[in-house]
Design a protein around this motif. Sequence first.
Motif, PDB file in Angstrom:
ATOM      1  N   GLY A  64      44.705  37.599 153.192  1.00  0.00           N
ATOM      2  CA  GLY A  64      43.769  36.798 153.982  1.00  0.00           C
ATOM      3  C   GLY A  64      42.379  37.382 154.172  1.00  0.00           C
ATOM      4  O   GLY A  64      41.603  36.844 154.967  1.00  0.00           O
ATOM      5  N   ILE A  65      42.080  38.473 153.456  1.00  0.00           N
ATOM      6  CA  ILE A  65      40.774  39.124 153.645  1.00  0.00           C
ATOM      7  C   ILE A  65      40.196  39.589 152.302  1.00  0.00           C
ATOM      8  O   ILE A  65      40.875  39.542 151.265  1.00  0.00           O
ATOM      9  N   GLU A  66      38.948  40.060 152.332  1.00  0.00           N
ATOM     10  CA  GLU A  66      38.375  40.807 151.229  1.00  0.00           C
ATOM     11  C   GLU A  66      38.111  42.229 151.706  1.00  0.00           C
ATOM     12  O   GLU A  66      37.678  42.425 152.856  1.00  0.00           O
ATOM     13  N   THR A  67      38.385  43.220 150.862  1.00  0.00           N
ATOM     14  CA  THR A  67      37.965  44.590 151.165  1.00  0.00           C
ATOM     15  C   THR A  67      36.896  44.980 150.137  1.00  0.00           C
ATOM     16  O   THR A  67      37.084  44.770 148.937  1.00  0.00           O
ATOM     17  N   VAL A  68      35.799  45.520 150.647  1.00  0.00           N
ATOM     18  CA  VAL A  68      34.690  45.919 149.784  1.00  0.00           C
ATOM     19  C   VAL A  68      34.511  47.428 149.935  1.00  0.00           C
ATOM     20  O   VAL A  68      34.152  47.908 151.016  1.00  0.00           O
ATOM     21  N   THR A  69      34.825  48.161 148.877  1.00  0.00           N
ATOM     22  CA  THR A  69      34.782  49.625 148.922  1.00  0.00           C
ATOM     23  C   THR A  69      33.577  50.124 148.147  1.00  0.00           C
ATOM     24  O   THR A  69      33.427  49.826 146.962  1.00  0.00           O
ATOM     25  N   TYR A  70      32.704  50.866 148.823  1.00  0.00           N
ATOM     26  CA  TYR A  70      31.486  51.406 148.206  1.00  0.00           C
ATOM     27  C   TYR A  70      31.598  52.921 148.251  1.00  0.00           C
ATOM     28  O   TYR A  70      31.589  53.534 149.325  1.00  0.00           O
ATOM     29  N   GLN A  71      31.749  53.523 147.079  1.00  0.00           N
ATOM     30  CA  GLN A  71      31.956  54.972 147.007  1.00  0.00           C
ATOM     31  C   GLN A  71      30.610  55.689 147.084  1.00  0.00           C
ATOM     32  O   GLN A  71      29.671  55.324 146.375  1.00  0.00           O
ATOM     33  N   LEU A  72      30.535  56.713 147.940  1.00  0.00           N
ATOM     34  CA  LEU A  72      29.284  57.476 148.080  1.00  0.00           C
ATOM     35  C   LEU A  72      29.379  58.862 147.458  1.00  0.00           C
ATOM     36  O   LEU A  72      28.428  59.356 146.854  1.00  0.00           O
TER      37      LEU A  72
END
Length: 306
Positions: A64-72
């Motif tokens: 039911g969601i979106e996960t947005v992963t931004y690697q630093l």
Amino acid sequence: MSEKWVETEFKGDYTIDGAGVRLRRIFGGPQTYLLTDPFLLLDHFGSDKPEEYLSGFPWHPHRGIETVTYQLEGKTEHEDSEGNKGVIFPGDVQWMTAGSGIFHQEMPKPINLKNPNEMLLNTGMPNSAVGIQLWVNIPRKIKMSNPVYRYILSKRIPAVENGKGAYIKIISGRFLADSGAIKSTGETDVTYLDIRMKEESDFSVDITEGNTSFLYVISGSGETSGSKKIVRGTAYLFSHSGSSVHVKTSDSTIRFILVSGKPLRESIAWYGPIVMNTNEELQVAFSELDKGNFIKNKKPIFEDVD
Ligand code: MN
């Protein structure tokens, strides 16, 4: 053109999640969602001490969601229940629409300095694995859609300079005449920018009146509308009113993400990694987890964005 103003600050709290990963939850939960709709949660995970992140986020479901992963810094190794695998390196984004449901694991690791290809991705912090994970709610009508993973390599993310000392990477949405690497799913129409500014610089962006928007400072400091000082590690939520956001710097550089999207204004029923609209739907999800028929689509769609 009126400016949006800062309505709320989120300084975040240290917490432990996954199998023991120390992270800072900047905001998250049904209470903050009343203010941040369509954004459910913002985590700044990882550290420069491997013992604080190596336990990772082993197998867990989402629906039911979106996960947005931004690697630093460092990397995150990813794997799902269908045997799909990938690695998110610094500057890369994984934009995952869980839809009807997936199981996956996300394991932060340091860059392998013995691997010549990975060595080039070392950001100078060889023991670090750090990233930002944003959860975006999806509307009722696509809650049970097929899961989709989008891998966006750093080099595929459009970057522009504004001529006033700001460098902008457009992960999604638009900035001036340029479109981002991806168009977000559903009705939220998320814009996600990563902005780096020099000393004595200016940045401004138009944001649709009525949209929810916030910036989160990764490093440095500056000033936004109303002479509001903005500092590292804090998220600043803007008013729905107004149609632009401005940031300026004087004697410091700054790096921040600026995120905006359309509120869904739907009821939510949220427990852990699952966010539905009603308690009945939530109960169905957890009883399916018990019974082993949670996964509806055997093959999540994988898209490389270029
Ligand atoms: Mn996850």
